[in-house]
Scaffold this active site. Structure first.
Site, PDB file in Angstrom:
ATOM      1  N   ALA A   1      -6.208 -35.122  10.667  1.00  0.00           N
ATOM      2  CA  ALA A   1      -4.960 -35.596  10.055  1.00  0.00           C
ATOM      3  C   ALA A   1      -3.960 -35.945  11.141  1.00  0.00           C
ATOM      4  O   ALA A   1      -4.075 -35.492  12.277  1.00  0.00           O
ATOM      5  CB  ALA A   1      -4.369 -34.503   9.158  1.00  0.00           C
ATOM      6  N   GLU A   2      -2.989 -36.745  10.766  1.00  0.00           N
ATOM      7  CA  GLU A   2      -1.739 -36.808  11.514  1.00  0.00           C
ATOM      8  C   GLU A   2      -0.951 -35.617  10.996  1.00  0.00           C
ATOM      9  O   GLU A   2      -0.821 -35.438   9.780  1.00  0.00           O
ATOM     10  CB  GLU A   2      -0.997 -38.112  11.230  1.00  0.00           C
ATOM     11  CG  GLU A   2      -1.660 -39.351  11.826  1.00  0.00           C
ATOM     12  CD  GLU A   2      -1.598 -39.383  13.348  1.00  0.00           C
ATOM     13  OE1 GLU A   2      -0.747 -38.693  13.936  1.00  0.00           O
ATOM     14  OE2 GLU A   2      -2.417 -40.096  13.951  1.00  0.00           O
ATOM     15  N   SER A   3      -0.416 -34.783  11.911  1.00  0.00           N
ATOM     16  CA  SER A   3       0.064 -33.477  11.461  1.00  0.00           C
ATOM     17  C   SER A   3       1.521 -33.137  11.786  1.00  0.00           C
ATOM     18  O   SER A   3       1.970 -32.049  11.449  1.00  0.00           O
ATOM     19  CB  SER A   3      -0.841 -32.387  12.049  1.00  0.00           C
ATOM     20  OG  SER A   3      -0.666 -32.316  13.454  1.00  0.00           O
TER      21      SER A   3
ATOM     22  N   THR B   1      -4.498 -42.320   7.934  1.00  0.00           N
ATOM     23  CA  THR B   1      -5.473 -41.241   8.182  1.00  0.00           C
ATOM     24  C   THR B   1      -5.510 -40.230   7.044  1.00  0.00           C
ATOM     25  O   THR B   1      -6.584 -39.876   6.543  1.00  0.00           O
ATOM     26  CB  THR B   1      -5.143 -40.532   9.518  1.00  0.00           C
ATOM     27  OG1 THR B   1      -5.523 -41.405  10.573  1.00  0.00           O
ATOM     28  CG2 THR B   1      -5.899 -39.217   9.663  1.00  0.00           C
TER      29      THR B   1
ATOM     30  N   THR C   1      -1.840 -28.098   3.566  1.00  0.00           N
ATOM     31  CA  THR C   1      -0.651 -27.401   4.047  1.00  0.00           C
ATOM     32  C   THR C   1       0.213 -26.894   2.899  1.00  0.00           C
ATOM     33  O   THR C   1       0.205 -27.472   1.804  1.00  0.00           O
ATOM     34  CB  THR C   1       0.179 -28.375   4.923  1.00  0.00           C
ATOM     35  OG1 THR C   1       1.472 -27.816   5.140  1.00  0.00           O
ATOM     36  CG2 THR C   1       0.383 -29.716   4.243  1.00  0.00           C
ATOM     37  N   ASP C   2       0.997 -25.845   3.172  1.00  0.00           N
ATOM     38  CA  ASP C   2       1.955 -25.360   2.160  1.00  0.00           C
ATOM     39  C   ASP C   2       3.100 -26.359   1.948  1.00  0.00           C
ATOM     40  O   ASP C   2       3.849 -26.246   0.976  1.00  0.00           O
ATOM     41  CB  ASP C   2       2.511 -23.983   2.549  1.00  0.00           C
ATOM     42  CG  ASP C   2       3.280 -23.962   3.872  1.00  0.00           C
ATOM     43  OD1 ASP C   2       3.311 -25.004   4.573  1.00  0.00           O
ATOM     44  OD2 ASP C   2       3.862 -22.907   4.199  1.00  0.00           O
ATOM     45  N   GLU C   3       3.250 -27.330   2.866  1.00  0.00           N
ATOM     46  CA  GLU C   3       4.394 -28.244   2.774  1.00  0.00           C
ATOM     47  C   GLU C   3       4.327 -29.137   1.526  1.00  0.00           C
ATOM     48  O   GLU C   3       5.332 -29.713   1.119  1.00  0.00           O
ATOM     49  CB  GLU C   3       4.523 -29.077   4.057  1.00  0.00           C
ATOM     50  CG  GLU C   3       4.672 -28.159   5.263  1.00  0.00           C
ATOM     51  CD  GLU C   3       5.042 -28.840   6.571  1.00  0.00           C
ATOM     52  OE1 GLU C   3       5.636 -29.923   6.541  1.00  0.00           O
ATOM     53  OE2 GLU C   3       4.743 -28.256   7.624  1.00  0.00           O
TER      54      GLU C   3
ATOM     55  N   TYR D   1       4.945 -36.804   5.951  1.00  0.00           N
ATOM     56  CA  TYR D   1       3.751 -35.979   6.236  1.00  0.00           C
ATOM     57  C   TYR D   1       3.308 -35.234   4.986  1.00  0.00           C
ATOM     58  O   TYR D   1       2.150 -35.335   4.564  1.00  0.00           O
ATOM     59  CB  TYR D   1       4.049 -34.982   7.375  1.00  0.00           C
ATOM     60  CG  TYR D   1       3.011 -33.874   7.486  1.00  0.00           C
ATOM     61  CD1 TYR D   1       1.691 -34.155   7.829  1.00  0.00           C
ATOM     62  CD2 TYR D   1       3.357 -32.527   7.243  1.00  0.00           C
ATOM     63  CE1 TYR D   1       0.732 -33.140   7.911  1.00  0.00           C
ATOM     64  CE2 TYR D   1       2.406 -31.515   7.329  1.00  0.00           C
ATOM     65  CZ  TYR D   1       1.093 -31.830   7.662  1.00  0.00           C
ATOM     66  OH  TYR D   1       0.155 -30.824   7.734  1.00  0.00           O
TER      67      TYR D   1
ATOM     68  N   SER E   1       1.860 -37.395   2.291  1.00  0.00           N
ATOM     69  CA  SER E   1       0.501 -37.900   2.541  1.00  0.00           C
ATOM     70  C   SER E   1      -0.524 -36.793   2.318  1.00  0.00           C
ATOM     71  O   SER E   1      -1.610 -37.033   1.797  1.00  0.00           O
ATOM     72  CB  SER E   1       0.386 -38.492   3.955  1.00  0.00           C
ATOM     73  OG  SER E   1       0.517 -37.481   4.941  1.00  0.00           O
ATOM     74  N   LYS E   2      -0.185 -35.563   2.684  1.00  0.00           N
ATOM     75  CA  LYS E   2      -1.115 -34.446   2.449  1.00  0.00           C
ATOM     76  C   LYS E   2      -1.229 -34.165   0.945  1.00  0.00           C
ATOM     77  O   LYS E   2      -2.319 -33.899   0.436  1.00  0.00           O
ATOM     78  CB  LYS E   2      -0.659 -33.189   3.198  1.00  0.00           C
ATOM     79  CG  LYS E   2      -0.763 -33.254   4.705  1.00  0.00           C
ATOM     80  CD  LYS E   2      -2.175 -33.401   5.252  1.00  0.00           C
ATOM     81  CE  LYS E   2      -3.028 -32.174   5.068  1.00  0.00           C
ATOM     82  NZ  LYS E   2      -4.344 -32.312   5.742  1.00  0.00           N
TER      83      LYS E   2
END
Ligand code: NAD
Ligand code: TYD
Length: 353
Positions: free
Chosen positions: A87-89, A104, A134-136, A159, A162-163
């Site tokens: 990923a882009e993180s 990505t 992620t928790d985000e 970010y 996208s996740k």
């Protein structure tokens, strides 16, 4: 799950993936691991140099968005499972360049899902698509409360959006095509090999170099920190024993405001570098806040702890101390990473604040 597996691990030249691979390659000598990583600025083969000679490990440089390549890897290695970390993180980079994150994190994930669905052709016994998230995706908490697996999604940065999108696609492939999947959503990680754009390694490096420590806003933002090796053991447990189609939250029960964390880091660094008390803290500088900065993340990991008997093994002070030692002992790793394009990133990100 079959006893022998061929696992495609994506993004394992990066921070978390390198620790997941190290754990699993030695723990499961009868499995074969293929690491697909395009080696962006965050991917670094030095992170996994010790794995190069292992007979059950292969590295392939390539993009998860490349359909032909991913198909070929599934066929050549008869892939039975995917552990998807590529990923882009970094949130700040997502604010500057959202398209790279969509490419990505969203399109790359959907490409992997598609190839897995086509290659496994509906014969899903013993197959698994493990998506690391992620928790985000849950958004931002107020002063109280915790994210559980049933908290509604409310992503607020490019970010996390996208996740979140990639999580939705994974569930959609499970629901629509019956693709077996599991998802985990983890809190902030720290530990060896993290790229020095994230808070902890950036500040360790700046303290060593006696550069200012750029605290965004008032520093009263809260994160729940987990030692990266505890994340790796959770991924191992979920991969093997997690229930198909489920989500597991992973967290450290370890909330810190940025400012408290930074003061602890400064205190430990003063001791280790044999500097006068408060000399690192004197480097703290308040800079312009991150746009849309999420106030607080905190995870309820009860489901994982109860179902899979997992718990974090490293206490925060001990984990920070180990992390600092690793960075101090690996100054060459840091020097290699912070040469070249890192300088340009740093200038762009921090001189205008
Ligand atoms: P990282 O940025 O350190 O590493 C990402 C890796 O993915 C790099 O090796 C990079 O080269 C590779 N990559 C990027 N784009 C690619 C592409 N198109 N094709 C192939 N490889 C590509 O990230 P990380 O911190 O190790 O995070 C790994 C995963 O865990 C991510 O999915 C991230 O969202 C998730 N996560 C991270 C944290 C954290 O605190 N770092 C917390 C929870 C979840
Ligand atoms: P970061 O490590 O980027 O993780 P995330 O944004 O995914 O939580 O940042 C952790 C916290 O530290 C976050 O509240 C932003 C803050 N921060 C700073 O104050 N200064 C910095 O230079 C960086 C990189 C982060």
């Amino acid at each position: 799950m079959t006893s022998s597996q061929n696992i495609l691990v994506t993004g394992a030249a990066g921070f978390i993936g390198s620790h997941v691979l190290r754990l699993m390659v030695s723990k499961y000598p009868n499995y074969k691991f293929v690491n697909l990583d395009v080696l962006t600025y965050a991917g670094n083969l030095e992170n996994i140099v010790d794995l190069e000679s292992k007979p059950n490990y292969t590295f392939v440089k390539g993009d998860i968005c490349d359909e032909t390549l991913v198909k070929t890897l599934f066929e050549e290695h008869q892939i039975t499972s995917v552990i998807h970390l590529a990923a882009e993180s970094h949130v700040d980079r997502s604010i500057e360049d959202p398209m790279a994150f969509i490419q990505t994190n969203v399109l790359g994930t959907v490409n992997l899902l598609n190839v897995a669905k086509e290659y496994w052709k509906g014969v899903f016994d013993g197959k698994l698509f493990y998506h690391v998230s992620t928790d985000e995706v849950y958004g931002s908490l107020g002063k109280t409360g915790l994210f559980t697996e049933t908290t509604s999604y409310d992503p607020r940065s490019p970010y996390s959006s996208s996740k979140a999108s990639s999580d939705h696609f994974v569930r959609a492939y499970g629901n629509t095509y019956g693709l077996p999947f599991v998802i985990s959503n983890c809190s902030n990680n720290y530990g060896p090999n993290q790229f020095p754009e994230k808070l902890i390694p950036l500040f360790i490096n700046n303290i060593v170099e006696e550069k200012s420590l750029p605290v965004y806003g008032d520093g009263q933002y809260t994160r729940d920190w987990l030692y990266v090796i505890d994340h790796a053991t959770a991924i191992d447990a979920i991969f093997h024993e997690g229930r198909e189609g489920e989500t597991y939250n992973i967290g450290g029960l370890n909330e810190w405001t940025n400012l408290d964390l930074i003061h602890l880091l400064c205190e430990i660094m003063d001791e280790k570098l044999d500097r006068k008390k408060e000399s690192s803290a004197s480097l703290i500088t308040y800079v312009k806040d991150r746009p849309g900065h999420d106030k607080r993340y905190a995870i309820d990991a009860t489901k994982l702890c109860n179902e899979l008997d997992w718990k974090p093994s490293v206490d925060f002070r001990e984990g920070l101390s180990k992390t600092i030692d690793w960075y101090l002992e690996n100054s060459k790793w840091m020097a290699n990473i912070t040469s070249g394009s890192y300088q340009a990133y740093y200038e762009k990100q921090y001189t205008k604040r």
